[in-house]
Design an enzyme around this catalytic site. Structure first.
Site, PDB file in Angstrom:
ATOM      1  CG  ASP A  73      75.556  43.081 -17.110  1.00 56.39           C
ATOM      2  OD1 ASP A  73      75.257  43.605 -17.926  1.00 56.39           O
ATOM      3  OD2 ASP A  73      75.368  43.453 -15.484  1.00 56.39           O
ATOM      4  CE  LYS A 105      69.264  45.859 -18.495  1.00 55.39           C
ATOM      5  NZ  LYS A 105      70.585  45.797 -17.224  1.00 55.39           N
ATOM      6  CD  GLN A 117      70.604  48.462 -14.862  1.00 58.82           C
ATOM      7  OE1 GLN A 117      70.651  47.974 -15.131  1.00 58.82           O
ATOM      8  NE2 GLN A 117      70.622  49.779 -16.101  1.00 58.82           N
TER       9      GLN A 117
HETATM   10  N1  GUN Z   1      74.317  50.292 -17.270  1.00 57.59           N
HETATM   11  C1  GUN Z   1      74.187  50.497 -18.966  1.00 57.59           C
HETATM   12  N2  GUN Z   1      74.451  48.980 -19.385  1.00 57.59           N
HETATM   13  C2  GUN Z   1      74.641  48.029 -18.470  1.00 57.59           C
HETATM   14  C3  GUN Z   1      74.385  47.494 -19.186  1.00 57.59           C
HETATM   15  O1  GUN Z   1      74.528  46.413 -19.661  1.00 57.59           O
HETATM   16  N3  GUN Z   1      74.519  46.474 -17.875  1.00 57.59           N
HETATM   17  C4  GUN Z   1      74.613  46.926 -16.012  1.00 57.59           C
HETATM   18  N4  GUN Z   1      74.818  45.498 -15.305  1.00 57.59           N
HETATM   19  N5  GUN Z   1      74.486  47.488 -16.248  1.00 57.59           N
HETATM   20  C5  GUN Z   1      74.303  48.669 -17.274  1.00 57.59           C
END
Ligand code: GUN
Length: 297
Positions: free
Chosen positions: A119, A52, A96
């Protein structure tokens, strides 16, 4: 054989559009910033977060990363979120998931400023999505909508089956598919671990979104011929490779691709789109904050 849905290619197009948004913001004197927070020693989570950050760099978004010790008290994570909420140079805050067991995930998601919740997991943003007035669509389901559109796979009137009911994928995916809006209008069934007869549901499905988190759970014999199959799974299974594992989806690709009309590979399908839509939400947030119309891709 099924058409392969190339998530890398569609994501690259989205990123190019995002880079244009970043230029538009720059003309207005603004630079979008995305903060990622990792409170975990899990190597997959570390990989996702670093990807990311790399994406941010590619499109000109300022990437900020904060590590919180996985053994620290929950307050350490809350304090980090509060700091990022207060920073004018941060337009998106992503913690995350999963967070450690001693940390209340829901409290974490509530702590993030809903305007910076790129998110789309804060209850306010979940509510807006369900009400058909989304501020930030969650990245994986939004990316899947974009993939379906890019391959002219019509959701309107289609029978869709979503396998999995997670807050991250299954629930928001179903909510998007049932919206009276482009990319919606599908008759949508959500299946999960207690579904009595998954095969019967899949037999009629024009669109299948597999997000069960179980390696190669869906195979070709379960699919309606010509179905569009979207595989959200990224499962590490032991293998005789350099890393000691290989990535497989929730779909048995070989058998499914003989029956499906279109299918996403793993890797290279949904994953790149999830990351691209995070950038999308970040420039959207920056545009909202600075009153700039960024013309999103
Ligand atoms: N863990 C797995 N997928 C995601 C996501 O889309 N966002 C976040 N913050 N954590 C994740």
């Amino acid at each position: 054989m099924a058409e392969v849905i190339d998530g890398e290619a569609v994501a690259a197009e989205v990123r190019s559009g995002i880079a244009d948004c970043v230029d538009t913001l720059a003309s207005a004197g603004a630079r979008p910033g995305l903060a990622t927070v990792l409170m975990s020693d899990d190597s997959a989570s570390e990989t996702y977060v670093s990807m990311k950050q790399r994406d941010c760099e590619e499109v000109g978004i300022e990437g900020i990363h904060v590590d919180v010790d996985a053994d620290a008290p929950a307050t350490a994570l809350f304090d980090t979120i509060d700091d990022l909420n207060a920073r004018a140079d941060v337009h998106g805050v992503l913690v995350q998931l999963p967070v450690p067991e001693h940390v209340d995930r829901r409290a974490v998601l509530r702590r993030i400023d809903p305007e910076k919740d790129v998110d789309g997991f804060h209850p306010e943003n979940v509510g807006r999505l369900v009400a058909g007035d989304a501020r930030y669509k969650p990245c994986t389901p939004h990316g899947i909508q974009k993939l379906l559109a890019a391959y002219d796979i019509d959701t309107e009137g289609a029978d869709a089956v979503v396998i999995g009911r997670s807050d991250i994928v299954g629930k928001p995916m179903a909510n998007l598919l049932i919206q009276k809006a482009p990319g919606g209008n599908a008759t949508t069934t959500v299946c999960h671990s207690r579904t009595a007869d998954l095969e019967a549901k899949l037999a009629d499905a024009d669109i299948v979104v597999a997000a069960a988190g179980v390696p190669e759970f869906v195979d070709g014999s379960m699919l309606k011929p010509g179905a569009a199959v979207i595989d959200v799974g990224i499962n590490r299974v032991d293998a005789d490779t350099e890393k000691g594992y290989e990535l497989v989806g929730d779909v048995d690709y070989d058998s499914a691709s003989e029956v499906a009309g279109a299918i996403t590979p793993v890797p290279g399908g949904v994953g790149p789109m999830t990351r691209a839509m995070l950038l999308y939400n970040t420039v959207k947030s920056a545009g909202r904050r600075h009153g700039v119309d960024v013309t999103l891709p």
